[in-house]
Design an enzyme around this catalytic site. Structure first.
Site, PDB file in Angstrom:
ATOM      1  N   ASP A  27       1.973  10.534   6.576  1.00 40.13           N
ATOM      2  CA  ASP A  27       2.900  10.870   5.488  1.00 40.13           C
ATOM      3  C   ASP A  27       3.737  12.102   5.831  1.00 40.13           C
ATOM      4  O   ASP A  27       3.285  12.985   6.560  1.00 40.13           O
ATOM      5  CB  ASP A  27       2.085  11.114   4.205  1.00 40.13           C
ATOM      6  CG  ASP A  27       2.941  11.024   2.955  1.00 40.13           C
ATOM      7  OD1 ASP A  27       4.063  10.495   3.027  1.00 40.13           O
ATOM      8  OD2 ASP A  27       2.484  11.494   1.900  1.00 40.13           O
ATOM      9  N   ASN A  75       5.749   0.327  -0.612  1.00 34.33           N
ATOM     10  CA  ASN A  75       6.913   0.932   0.054  1.00 34.33           C
ATOM     11  C   ASN A  75       8.172   0.052  -0.008  1.00 34.33           C
ATOM     12  O   ASN A  75       9.277   0.521   0.292  1.00 34.33           O
ATOM     13  CB  ASN A  75       6.589   1.304   1.510  1.00 34.33           C
ATOM     14  CG  ASN A  75       5.674   2.504   1.656  1.00 34.33           C
ATOM     15  OD1 ASN A  75       4.893   2.600   2.598  1.00 34.33           O
ATOM     16  ND2 ASN A  75       5.745   3.455   0.729  1.00 34.33           N
TER      17      ASN A  75
HETATM   18  C1  IPE Z   1       1.457   6.214   1.875  1.00 31.01           C
HETATM   19  O1  IPE Z   1       2.499   7.117   1.784  1.00 31.01           O
HETATM   20  C2  IPE Z   1       1.888   5.008   2.661  1.00 31.01           C
HETATM   21  C3  IPE Z   1       2.091   5.226   4.095  1.00 31.01           C
HETATM   22  C4  IPE Z   1       1.849   6.333   4.747  1.00 31.01           C
HETATM   23  C5  IPE Z   1       2.590   4.082   4.810  1.00 31.01           C
HETATM   24  P1  IPE Z   1       3.494   7.134   0.546  1.00 31.01           P
HETATM   25  O2  IPE Z   1       4.466   8.198   0.830  1.00 31.01           O
HETATM   26  O3  IPE Z   1       4.021   5.778   0.293  1.00 31.01           O
HETATM   27  O4  IPE Z   1       2.519   7.532  -0.652  1.00 31.01           O
HETATM   28  P2  IPE Z   1       2.809   8.138  -2.088  1.00 31.01           P
HETATM   29  O5  IPE Z   1       3.923   7.340  -2.700  1.00 31.01           O
HETATM   30  O6  IPE Z   1       3.200   9.576  -1.884  1.00 31.01           O
HETATM   31  O7  IPE Z   1       1.507   8.021  -2.814  1.00 31.01           O
HETATM   32  C1  IPE Z   2       5.531   8.246   5.563  1.00 30.05           C
HETATM   33  O1  IPE Z   2       6.476   9.214   5.307  1.00 30.05           O
HETATM   34  C2  IPE Z   2       6.113   6.948   6.080  1.00 30.05           C
HETATM   35  C3  IPE Z   2       6.065   5.828   5.132  1.00 30.05           C
HETATM   36  C4  IPE Z   2       5.478   5.844   3.963  1.00 30.05           C
HETATM   37  C5  IPE Z   2       6.740   4.596   5.535  1.00 30.05           C
HETATM   38  P1  IPE Z   2       7.309   9.224   3.946  1.00 30.05           P
HETATM   39  O2  IPE Z   2       8.544   8.422   4.164  1.00 30.05           O
HETATM   40  O3  IPE Z   2       6.466   8.813   2.796  1.00 30.05           O
HETATM   41  O4  IPE Z   2       7.676  10.752   3.851  1.00 30.05           O
HETATM   42  P2  IPE Z   2       7.752  11.638   2.536  1.00 30.05           P
HETATM   43  O5  IPE Z   2       6.426  11.529   1.827  1.00 30.05           O
HETATM   44  O6  IPE Z   2       8.872  11.106   1.704  1.00 30.05           O
HETATM   45  O7  IPE Z   2       8.008  13.021   3.046  1.00 30.05           O
HETATM   46 MG    MG Z   3       5.302   9.837   1.480  1.00 28.07          MG
END
Ligand code: IPE
Ligand code: IPE
Ligand code: MG
Length: 241
Positions: A27, A75
Site C-alpha cells: 500500500d 479496487n
Molecule cells: C489494499 O489497499 C489492496 C491492495 C494493496 C491491493 P487499498 O489501498 O485498496 O486499501 P484501503 O482502501 O486503504 O483499505
Molecule cells: C497500493 O497503493 C496499490 C493498489 C491498491 C493497487 P495505493 O494505490 O492504494 O496507494 P495509496 O493508498 O492511495 O497511497
Molecule cells: Mg491504498
C-alpha cells in the site's frame, strides 16, 4: 569521523521452518506519487519495481512462499485510467516473470477470480501458471482478490461437489491458496492498520506487521526489520506456550 554516525546496516536474517510464508499488502503507491507531484500511475510503476526486488530478496533469505496483494475486488472502484494503468503493468509483469522464473525458481499463482479479466489476459495468467509449475518457490499474486469473495467461491465449489455438510478442511482445500501454507507474517506498508479483505481465512493466526514506509520505498532492510520483529513474537495458536 567523529560526530558522524553511519546508519547501522540491518541484519540479514535467514528464514527457517518457522517462517515459510510472508504476505505483503503493498500500500501507498498513490501517496508516494502525490508526494512527488506525480500522477498515481507513476507510483504504481515504481511499486511494481519494488515488488520485483522484494520477491527476489525474500527468495534469497529462504522464504519459500511469498504473496503480494496487487489488486483487490474493491479496487475496481478506482478511476478507469488508473485501473487500466495497473492492468498494463500486470501485462508487463507477466513478461518479466518469464525472464526470471527459471533463474529464481518461481512457481507463480494468481489468487482471485480470473473471470473478471479479458479472455486474453486470463489466458496469459493461466499460461504463466502452467509454464512455471515446474519451479518450486511459490509466488502468489493476489489479483481481483477478496477474502470474502474467496470464501464464497470455496463454498460454491463445495455445493457443486454435492456437499451438504462441510469442514474447515473442505474450505481450506477450495481456497485460492490450497497449494501453500497460511502466511506466518503479513506485512502492510503505508501506515494503515487494517487488512482490507486480504487472506481473511488464512490470516487467522498470522503475525501482523505494520510500517509507515510507502510501498515504492519499501526496501530489503525493511524486510529484514519485519523478519526480525517476527522472530521476537511468541506464537501460541491458542495454546499455553
Ligand atoms: C489494499 O489497499 C489492496 C491492495 C494493496 C491491493 P487499498 O489501498 O485498496 O486499501 P484501503 O482502501 O486503504 O483499505
Ligand atoms: C497500493 O497503493 C496499490 C493498489 C491498491 C493497487 P495505493 O494505490 O492504494 O496507494 P495509496 O493508498 O492511495 O497511497
Ligand atoms: Mg491504498
Amino acid at each position: 569521523m567523529f560526530g558522524i554516525k553511519k546508519k547501522q546496516k540491518s541484519e540479514k536474517i535467514m528464514a527457517d521452518e518457522n517462517l515459510k510464508h510472508i504476505a505483503f499488502i503493498m500500500d501507498g503507491n498513490g501517496r508516494w506519487a502525490k508526494q512527488k507531484g506525480m500522477p498515481r500511475e507513476f507510483g504504481h510503476k515504481k511499486g511494481a519495481e519494488t515488488m520485483k526486488n522484494i520477491v527476489r530478496y525474500c527468495g534469497s533469505i529462504n522464504v519459500n512462499c511469498v504473496t503480494v496483494y496487487a489488486f483487490s475486488t474493491e479496487n475496481w472502484k478506482r478511476p478507469e485510467a488508473e485501473v487500466n494503468a495497473i492492468m498494463e503493468l500486470l501485462g508487463q509483469y507477466i513478461d518479466y516473470l518469464y525472464t526470471v522464473m527459471e533463474k529464481d525458481d518461481i512457481q507463480v499463482h494468481f489468487l482471485g477470480d480470473k473471470g473478471r479479466f479479458t479472455p486474453e489476459l486470463r489466458a496469459r495468467l493461466e499460461k504463466a501458471e502452467a509454464d512455471s509449475a515446474k519451479y518450486s518457490k511459490i509466488l502468489n499474486v493476489a489479483l481481483n482478490y477478496g477474502g470474502r469473495d474467496e470464501i464464497v467461491h470455496a463454498v460454491n465449489a463445495l455445493i457443486k461437489q454435492g456437499k451438504t455438510e462441510i469442514t474447515e478442511q473442505d474450505i481450506e482445500a477450495n481456497l485460492y491458496t490450497s497449494h501453500c501454507p497460511p502466511p506466518d507474517l503479513i506485512v502492510r506498508t503505508a501506515g494503515e492498520i487494517r487488512t482490507s479483505n486480504f487472506l481473511m481465512w488464512q490470516g487467522a493466526y498470522s503475525e501482523l506487521y505494520f510500517t509507515d514506509v510507502l510501498w515504492p520505498d519499501f526496501s530489503e532492510e525493511d524486510v529484514d526489520n519485519a523478519v526480525k520483529e517476527y522472530y521476537k513474537r511468541t506464537r501460541r495458536f491458542g495454546a499455553v506456550v
